[in-house]
Write an enzyme that holds these catalytic residues in place. Structure first.
Site, mmCIF file in Angstrom:
data_model
loop_
_atom_site.group_PDB
_atom_site.id
_atom_site.type_symbol
_atom_site.label_atom_id
_atom_site.label_comp_id
_atom_site.label_asym_id
_atom_site.label_seq_id
_atom_site.Cartn_x
_atom_site.Cartn_y
_atom_site.Cartn_z
ATOM 1 N N ASN A 34 -13.393 1.029 4.733
ATOM 2 C CA ASN A 34 -12.286 1.602 3.964
ATOM 3 C C ASN A 34 -11.038 1.604 4.839
ATOM 4 O O ASN A 34 -11.150 1.630 6.069
ATOM 5 C CB ASN A 34 -12.583 3.062 3.612
HETATM 6 CA CA CA Z 1 -16.146 7.045 -1.242
#
Ligand code: CA
Ligand code: CTP
Length: 228
Positions: A34
């Site tokens: 991420n």
């Molecule tokens: Ca997540």
């Protein structure tokens, strides 16, 4: 940034913080992750240490200096992060600021994958453990458990649902709909909504260090109430 508190409001407390992304390997040169700079989590760890707490910071791969007085454990994957969190319990307060990768490659290989005639590989994913939810349901649950929620839409509604689902006391919700560049991710500022059992506090935009400072003050006030 100079964190300044009156006295040492978190003296005698153990604060456990997760920060940064996790990297889930596909092969030795590729990974799933991420977007996360780790700045907000590191600022919270720094502020908690300045407030007198013993602070354990479990950090994914980020390019940041360890704040003074903080014990830092570096990890790569979500499973490593979950293990490091477990190994450093109990904690009085846990703040899960990490942007944990929700999925990992099921069949990670230790030789570099090569382009070939068979076209791009189809990645099979499997879900990572939810560190916050696991902590929320554990016998070792910290007295004050705080999570984050990065949302692009229905920010407060989604954060409320996460608070209940993960049995957190507070969720710090931020809107990441701006995308890369003009948003909270990697940026210096943050605009948060603090979702508690009592309702929602909308905080104005401010530097991440100031969010950390205010959050630590808020935590200290909460503990004072809890202790009568
Ligand atoms: Ca997540
Ligand atoms: N979190 C965690 N372990 C995971 C995923 C998330 O501990 N495997 C924590 C994050 O550190 C954060 C909170 O859970 O404190 C919410 O993370 P978020 O990604 O917003 O929530 P998810 O439950 O993963 O939901 P989704 O990404 O589908 O919105």
């Amino acid at each position: 940034y100079a964190y300044r508190f009156e006295g040492a409001p978190l003296a005698g407390r153990h604060v456990l913080v997760t920060a940064g992304p996790t990297h889930e390997p596909i092969d030795p040169v590729r990974y799933i992750a991420n977007r996360s700079s780790g700045k907000q989590g590191f600022a919270i760890a720094a502020a908690a240490a300045a407030a007198g707490a013993r602070v354990t910071l479990v950090a994914g791969p980020v390019d940041l200096d360890t704040p003074p007085g903080v014990t830092r454990i570096d990890v790569q994957t979500a499973r490593d992060m979950a293990g490091a969190v477990r190994a450093h319990l109990p904690a009085d307060i846990a703040i899960m600021a990490a942007a944990v990768a929700d999925w990992r490659a099921r069949d990670a290989v230790d030789r570099k994958m090569k382009k070939g005639d068979s076209g791009p590989p189809a990645l099979q994913l499997e879900e990572n453990p939810d560190i916050l939810a696991t902590l929320g349901a554990s016998a070792d649950r910290p007295a004050l458990l705080i999570g984050f929620a990065a949302e692009t839409n229905d920010v407060v509604e989604n954060a409320r649902a996460k608070r209940e689902r993960k049995r957190a006391d507070w969720i710090i919700a931020n809107d990441v709909s701006g995308g890369v560049g003009q948003s909270v991710m990697g940026g210096a500022d943050n605009t948060i909504h603090l979702v508690t059992a009592g309702g929602v506090e909308d905080w104005p935009q401010m530097p991440k260090e100031e969010v950390a400072m205010k959050l630590v003050e808020r935590i200290a006030a909460e503990l004072e109430v809890a202790n009568g």
